[in-house]
Motif scaffolding. Structure first.
Motif, PDB file in Angstrom:
ATOM      1  N   HIS A 462       0.801  -1.226   0.000  1.00  0.00           N
ATOM      2  CA  HIS A 462       0.000   0.000   0.000  1.00  0.00           C
ATOM      3  C   HIS A 462       0.830   1.270   0.000  1.00  0.00           C
ATOM      4  O   HIS A 462       0.281   2.358  -0.162  1.00  0.00           O
ATOM      5  N   ASP A 491      -8.291   6.819   4.894  1.00  0.00           N
ATOM      6  CA  ASP A 491      -7.961   5.395   4.870  1.00  0.00           C
ATOM      7  C   ASP A 491      -7.111   5.015   6.068  1.00  0.00           C
ATOM      8  O   ASP A 491      -6.196   5.752   6.455  1.00  0.00           O
ATOM      9  N   ARG A 516      -2.084   6.639  -1.451  1.00  0.00           N
ATOM     10  CA  ARG A 516      -3.528   6.411  -1.378  1.00  0.00           C
ATOM     11  C   ARG A 516      -3.783   4.918  -1.526  1.00  0.00           C
ATOM     12  O   ARG A 516      -3.313   4.302  -2.481  1.00  0.00           O
ATOM     13  N   MET A 517      -4.456   4.331  -0.570  1.00  0.00           N
ATOM     14  CA  MET A 517      -4.706   2.895  -0.630  1.00  0.00           C
ATOM     15  C   MET A 517      -5.543   2.564  -1.860  1.00  0.00           C
ATOM     16  O   MET A 517      -6.585   3.192  -2.111  1.00  0.00           O
TER      17      MET A 517
END
Length: 625
Positions: A462, A491, A516-517
Motif C-alpha cells: 500500500h 484510509d 492512497r490505498m
C-alpha cells in the motif's frame, strides 16, 4: 540425545550400591554420577539456580533421565508472567515425578515454590488418532496456548481449515496436524522461520501456563470476591476464566500451600543441607520484606504484610524419603564417596599427561570430556603427542581411555569405581564455557520498537503511510494488537503485530506524501525505482567484472599452530559461525580478491572470525584488512 557414558552406568550401579534413606558425603564433582547410579525417580535439590543448571547438564553425560526443574524468573507480587518455556519445563518435571520416573534437579527456590493445582499432564496425539479438531484446539486453549494466525513462538496455535499448527511450550519446533474429518491424517514437524517441513513426529504439548483459571480456581476467585473485595477486579477476571499477563502472581492466594518438595513421593536428595536450609530461610525473609514494602499499595482492606499467603514455603521433608548429601564430612563417622584428584597443574600438557598416565596405570578408566569437537580434537592430539594413548570418539568403550566432545562442569576421580571423568577445569584450568545453541527465531527488526506515533512507514503493497500507534481489537473471538497506519484521505490500515515484516520504517530523510490505498501512484513509484535499481545493478556487474581481473593474495591452508590457536577459544561455535569461518578461509586461500562482509548481532563471533583471519595472515608475514 546422545549419552556418552550410558554404557558404563549399569556396571557402575553393580560395583557400588547405594542404600536409602540415610546420609552420605558427596563431593560436588560426584553429584551427577551419584544421581545417575542412584536412578529415578529422584528429586535432587541444590542451594542455587546455577548449581542446578550445571548439575542437570552434567547428568546428561550419564543418563537421559535427567531434567531441570527451573524456578520462575519473576519476583513475588510481580505482575509479570514467567517464560513459557520455564512453565513448561516445570510441568515436565512434575509429570515425570508423578509418573515415577526421571531424575529431577532443582534449586531450593524452584523446589519450595508453591505450585499450581492446574493439571501438568501433556496433550499427546499421533497420526491416525481419532479426535475432533475443535476438541484438540479447546484442549490446547485450556492448557494456556494462545491462538494466532501463524505460530512463531512457544505456546501458540493457529487453525486454518483442517490444519492445526502447534508450537509446544517445551519444544524447539512447531508441528502441523493435518485432519481428515475427525482423524489426524499426518503430523509434520516444520521450521518456524521458513515454514518448511523437517520431518514427521507426534504431538506432545505440555501446558503453556502453569497457573490457569480452571473451574476450581474460578470457584476460589468467586469466593474471594466476598471475602477479599480489595482485589475484586482481579478476582472478577479470574472468576470469568480470563487469563492475563501476570496472573501467576496471584497463585498464592488461590492455591493450597503445596510445593514440588512437599508433594514428592520419591527419594529426595538434599545436597549441601546447611546451605539449602539457609537459602530457604533467605527466600522467606526476602518475600516478607517485599510484602512489607508493597502492602501499602494494595488498597483498603488488603491484608497486612505478615498476613499474605507466601509463594515460597518452608521445606517439608519426610525423613523416610530424605537422603542428605553434604559436600564435606562433619564428623569422623560420616560415610563418604571417595574422591581422588588428577594431581596435575591444569593447562600444563606434560603435567596433565603424566597425571592421566598415572591414573591409567592404577587401573582407572579415564574419560576426558571437552566442550565441542574442536577442543576434543586438540586435547586428543596434544595429549597423544605427550605420550598418552587416548581414543578420540564419542562412543565410550569400557577400559579404553577416551576423549569425548561433550563437556562436564565438574570433573572427578572415583577410585571406588575405577573411573575418572575430567573436564575443562581439570585439563585446561578454566570453567566450562559451553554455549547452548537454541532454535532460530524469526528475525524481527529492532527498529519497530523505536516507532512513535506520526512516524512514516512503508507497506510493501500500500505504500507510504503514517504510524498512529497500537490498538487492541477483538475479531472472531480473538483479541490481538494491531499497528494502525494512516493513508491519504481517511484510509486506515490495521496490521497485526505478528505480520510486522509487511511494513518497514521510512528512511527517505524527508516528509513524504502519503500514498492512497488502492491507487496507482505507489505502483508507479515502485516501477520507477525498479528502473533505477536496474541501472545500479548494471554498474555493480561492471565493477565485479573489473574485480575478477584483479589478482588477490592467496594464503596457505591452516597450519597446526592456527588450529591450536583456534581450539583455545572457550566457546563452541554455532553452525552459522562455522559456515562464516569456512567461507572466509576459502576466500583467503583462493587467488581472487576478497569481497565478503561478515555481520551479525553483538557478541556472536565477528571478532573471533577476524582474529582467525588475522592470525592466518600473520603466520605468512602478509597483511589483511
Amino acid at each position: 540425545m546422545s549419552v556418552p557414558l550410558a554404557a558404563l552406568l549399569t556396571s557402575l550401579r553393580d560395583q557400588a550400591s547405594i542404600d536409602i534413606p540415610g546420609r552420605l558425603v558427596v563431593a560436588p564433582g560426584r553429584r551427577a554420577e551419584f544421581l545417575a547410579r542412584l536412578g529415578g525417580p529422584v528429586l535432587a535439590v541444590v542451594p542455587g539456580e546455577r548449581e542446578a543448571e550445571e548439575l542437570a547438564d552434567d547428568l546428561a553425560l550419564f543418563t537421559d533421565e535427567g531434567m531441570l526443574l527451573p524456578a520462575w524468573e519473576t519476583l513475588p507480587f510481580e505482575h509479570v508472567s514467567p517464560a513459557v518455556s520455564t512453565m513448561a519445563d516445570r510441568a515436565m518435571a512434575r509429570h515425570a515425578l508423578a509418573g515415577g520416573a526421571g531424575i529431577v534437579v532443582g534449586s531450593v527456590r524452584a523446589a519450595t515454590q508453591r505450585v499450581s493445582p492446574s493439571t501438568f499432564a501433556p496433550i499427546v496425539a499421533k497420526a491416525g488418532d481419532t479426535i475432533g479438531l475443535d476438541q484438540i484446539v479447546d484442549a490446547l486453549a485450556a492448557a494456556g496456548y494462545h491462538r494466532t494466525d501463524r505460530v512463531e513462538a512457544r505456546g501458540e496455535i493457529a487453525v486454518r481449515g483442517g490444519i492445526v499448527d502447534v508450537f509446544p511450550a517445551q519444544g524447539f519446533n512447531p508441528v502441523r496436524l493435518d485432519f481428515w474429518g475427525d482423524v489426524i491424517d499426518e503430523i509434520t514437524v516444520f521450521s518456524v522461520t521458513d515454514q518448511r517441513s523437517i520431518g514427521t513426529g507426534d504431538l506432545v504439548a505440555f501446558p503453556a501456563r502453569e497457573f490457569r483459571p480452571d473451574p476450581e480456581i474460578r470457584g476460589k476467585a468467586a469466593a474471594m470476591l466476598r471475602t477479599d473485595p480489595w482485589a475484586s477486579s482481579t478476582w472478577d477476571r479470574i472468576a470469568d476464566g480470563i487469563s492475563f499477563a501476570g496472573i501467576e502472581s496471584w497463585l498464592p492466594w488461590l492455591a493450597e500451600p503445596v510445593s514440588v518438595l512437599s508433594e514428592a513421593t520419591c527419594t529426595v536428595v538434599l545436597f549441601d543441607p546447611v546451605r539449602s536450609h539457609g537459602r530457604s530461610e533467605e527466600l522467606v525473609t526476602e518475600e516478607g520484606e517485599l510484602a512489607a514494602a508493597l502492602a501499602p499499595t494494595w488498597g483498603p482492606g488488603a491484608p497486612d504484610a505478615g498476613d499474605h499467603p507466601a509463594l515460597y514455603l518452608p521445606p517439608d521433608l519426610d525423613d523416610n524419603m530424605l537422603f542428605e548429601a553434604p559436600p564435606l564430612s562433619s564428623g569422623p563417622r560420616d560415610e563418604s564417596l571417595p574422591m581422588g584428584t588428577l594431581d596435575a597443574a591444569p593447562g600444563d600438557a606434560e603435567a596433565v599427561a603424566i597425571g592421566i598416565t598415572r591414573l591409567i596405570r592404577n587401573g582407572i578408566h579415564v574419560i576426558v570430556a571437552m566442550d565441542g569437537t574442536h577442543a576434543a580434537d586438540r586435547v586428543a592430539r596434544v595429549l597423544g603427542e605427550a605420550g598418552v594413548d587416548l581414543i578420540r570418539s564419542d562412543e565410550v568403550e569400557p577400559g579404553k581411555a577416551t576423549v569425548i566432545s561433550m563437556g562436564i562442569h565438574r570433573g572427578f576421580v572415583a577410585p571406588d569405581l575405577g573411573l575418572a571423568v575430567l573436564g575443562e577445569q581439570e585439563i585446561a584450568g578454566r570453567r566450562r564455557a559451553h554455549r547452548r545453541v537454541g532454535p532460530r527465531r524469526a528475525a524481527v527488526s529492532a527498529a519497530y520498537g523505536d516507532l512513535k506515533p506520526s512516524d512514516f512507514v512503508v507497506h510493501h503493497r500500500h505504500g507510504i503511510g503514517r504510524f498512529e500507534g497500537l490498538e487492541t481489537r477483538t475479531l472472531v473471538g480473538i483479541e490481538r494488537d494491531y499497528l494502525v497506519v494512516a493513508y491519504s484521505g481517511q484510509d486506515r490500515l490495521y496490521v497485526p503485530t505478528d505480520q510486522l515484516s509487511a511494513i518497514r520504517p521510512y528512511t527517505g530523510g524527508e516528509s513524504p506524501r502519503l500514498s492512497r490505498m488502492g491507487g496507482a501512484d505507489w505502483e508507479r513509484t515502485r516501477s520507477r525505482v525498479r528502473q533505477e535499481v536496474a541501472v545500479i545493478a548494471e554498474e555493480v556487474v561492471s565493477l565485479h567484472r573489473k574485480r575478477a581481473l584483479v589478482e588477490g593474495i592467496a594464503y596457505a591452508p591452516d597450519t597446526p599452530w592456527q588450529r591450536e590457536m583456534e581450539a583455545g577459544f572457550p566457546f563452541e561455535e554455532t553452525p552459522d559461525q562455522l559456515t562464516a569461518i569456512a567461507d572466509v578461509k576459502a576466500d583467503m586461500e583462493s587467488g581472487e580478491a576478497m569481497d565478503r562482509l561478515v555481520f551479525g548481532d553483538v557478541g556472536f563471533g565477528k571478532t573471533e572470525i577476524a582474529v582467525r583471519a588475522t592470525f592466518k595472515a600473520v603466520q605468512e608475514g602478509k597483511q589483511v584488512a
